[in-house]
Design a protein around this motif. Sequence first.
Motif, short mmCIF file in Angstrom:
data_model
loop_
_atom_site.label_atom_id
_atom_site.label_comp_id
_atom_site.label_asym_id
_atom_site.label_seq_id
_atom_site.Cartn_x
_atom_site.Cartn_y
_atom_site.Cartn_z
N LEU A 142 12.62 -10.43 49.42
CA LEU A 142 12.77 -11.54 48.48
C LEU A 142 13.32 -12.75 49.22
CD1 LEU A 142 12.87 -12.68 45.51
CD2 LEU A 142 15.23 -11.85 45.45
N ALA A 143 12.64 -13.88 49.13
CA ALA A 143 13.09 -15.11 49.78
C ALA A 143 13.79 -16.01 48.77
CB ALA A 143 11.92 -15.84 50.41
N ILE A 144 14.79 -16.75 49.25
CA ILE A 144 15.46 -17.77 48.45
C ILE A 144 15.33 -19.08 49.22
CG2 ILE A 144 17.63 -18.54 47.43
CD1 ILE A 144 18.48 -15.60 47.29
N THR A 145 14.76 -20.08 48.59
CA THR A 145 14.50 -21.34 49.25
C THR A 145 15.74 -22.26 49.21
OG1 THR A 145 13.65 -22.42 47.26
CG2 THR A 145 12.09 -21.17 48.60
N GLY A 146 15.59 -23.41 49.84
CA GLY A 146 16.72 -24.33 49.95
C GLY A 146 17.22 -24.88 48.64
N ASP A 147 16.42 -24.79 47.58
CA ASP A 147 16.89 -25.26 46.27
C ASP A 147 17.28 -24.10 45.35
OD1 ASP A 147 14.44 -24.20 45.67
OD2 ASP A 147 13.71 -25.93 44.53
N GLY A 148 17.32 -22.86 45.91
CA GLY A 148 17.76 -21.72 45.12
C GLY A 148 16.65 -20.99 44.40
N THR A 149 15.38 -21.33 44.67
CA THR A 149 14.26 -20.65 44.02
C THR A 149 14.00 -19.31 44.68
OG1 THR A 149 13.24 -22.77 43.45
CG2 THR A 149 11.81 -20.82 43.43
N LYS A 150 13.75 -18.28 43.86
CA LYS A 150 13.47 -16.94 44.37
C LYS A 150 11.95 -16.70 44.42
CE LYS A 150 16.02 -15.19 41.13
NZ LYS A 150 16.73 -14.24 40.24
N VAL A 151 11.49 -16.11 45.53
CA VAL A 151 10.07 -15.86 45.72
C VAL A 151 9.88 -14.50 46.40
CG1 VAL A 151 7.89 -16.71 46.67
CG2 VAL A 151 9.70 -18.34 46.08
N PRO A 152 9.18 -13.54 45.77
CA PRO A 152 8.85 -12.29 46.48
C PRO A 152 7.84 -12.60 47.57
CG PRO A 152 7.78 -12.34 44.33
CD PRO A 152 8.67 -13.54 44.38
N VAL A 153 8.11 -12.17 48.80
CA VAL A 153 7.27 -12.58 49.91
C VAL A 153 6.72 -11.42 50.73
CG1 VAL A 153 8.31 -14.86 50.18
CG2 VAL A 153 9.32 -12.90 51.37
N GLY A 154 7.30 -10.22 50.63
CA GLY A 154 6.86 -9.15 51.51
C GLY A 154 6.95 -7.78 50.89
N LEU A 155 6.10 -6.88 51.40
CA LEU A 155 6.06 -5.51 50.91
C LEU A 155 5.47 -4.64 52.01
CD1 LEU A 155 6.27 -3.47 48.54
CD2 LEU A 155 3.99 -4.21 47.82
N TRP A 156 6.15 -3.54 52.28
CA TRP A 156 5.68 -2.62 53.32
C TRP A 156 5.96 -1.21 52.87
CZ3 TRP A 156 3.05 -5.24 56.93
CH2 TRP A 156 2.55 -4.54 58.03
#
Length: 437
Positions: free
Chosen positions: A208-222
């Motif tokens: 799970l990524a968190i960007t510079g403005d605090g937005t959460k984005v699922p980015v990876g799965l293995w």
Amino acid sequence: MKTVPKLRVVAHDDASQIDLPDLPEEVRLALAEVAGVAREGLLAMSVAAGMAVMQTMFDAEISAACGPRGKHDPDRAAVRHGAGRGSVALGGRRVPVARPRARTTDGGEVPLSSYRLFTAEDQLTAVVMERMLAGLATRRHVQAGEPVGVAVAEQATATSRSAVSRRFIAATKTALAELLARDLTPLDIKVLMVDGEHLAEHLAVVALAITGDGTKVPVGLWEGSTENATVVKALLADLVTRGLDATDGLLIVIDGAKALSAAVRAVFGVSAAIQRCTVHKRRNVADHLPEAQRGWVDTKLGKIFANPDPAAGLRDAKALATALSRKHPGAAASLREGLEEMFTVTRLGITGTLARTLTTSNPIESMISIARTTNRNVTHWRDGQMVLRWTAAGLLNAQRSFRRVRGYKQMPQLVAALHRHTHPNTAHQPETVGAAA
């Protein structure tokens, strides 16, 4: 005063009658059909009206291509060619319809654009996907369907377990491909959280990524069998390939497993700052203690990890480990393992709400919890691809309910701190990124 003539419409299975003003013949015929399903409910009546409108659209399109019925036109470009069997998507089912056909004067089929609109497979797949993500079992899709009327329901197809399953598999393949191909270059990722979800003998490692403005984005799965360094390293390397950039600082939050820490250092070196989850550390230490000792030790650890002074917190943690070492050496060893990485966020100068958010893996565990509801009806995981498909669909579903992380207004402070951590020998300060609006 002149009275308006009335039309009396009688439903086929009902003695009730409806008096309406005199209307054109086409409208009267349509009303007669709609009135027949009125007792089945407003939605069923609306469906009947909608089906009638759809047929009218078909006829209007054919008339536009061939001219009015019964009037010869020597310059016409197409002629009517009977009707063909077809079906349209309606509320998670397919409903058979008769579609008018026409041929051009040179023998080609006239395309019916309104029919293509109503028959689109993606509409049907979207309904199936939404119901499955909500936890509905494949065998219950028929019962969950909207009340469209007995006549329509009896003719409906594509509602069997196998048909629903096929559509869900296709939709989850799309979700998995979307997640694994997501371009990370445009994202200003400053925090990366990594955790695992065990599904039978499989393990899905999630990022799970968190960007510079605090937005959460699922980015990876293995997928792997255990949360080992090889699996996590493969996940992180894939993220780098897709555009994850740690050159200006990156905070990586992990649950405390040695494998995760080793994999992070192997991929990012010193560019990434590692924060271990304080909640996991407290649980791990408690697991090595008798029940009578867990309460006071956990309370003390909570205060230690909440200390805004990282040096004092580390000193107190080491003192606690020493105190536990004689009677409970296992708990002491668990506490000492990776202890420096328990204070990374406070060492960066982050305190308050954002510090409480980033010193635990709660954001990613919350996402995994939402995704877990999508697979609660699965009783047998056939293979790793099935694990990946279901998990990817759940993660993207969870993203729809995301809000920015707690303490997001402090993210510019974290951005600057990460830059100083990565470039300790320069006084240059980057422009704050992701400041709150």
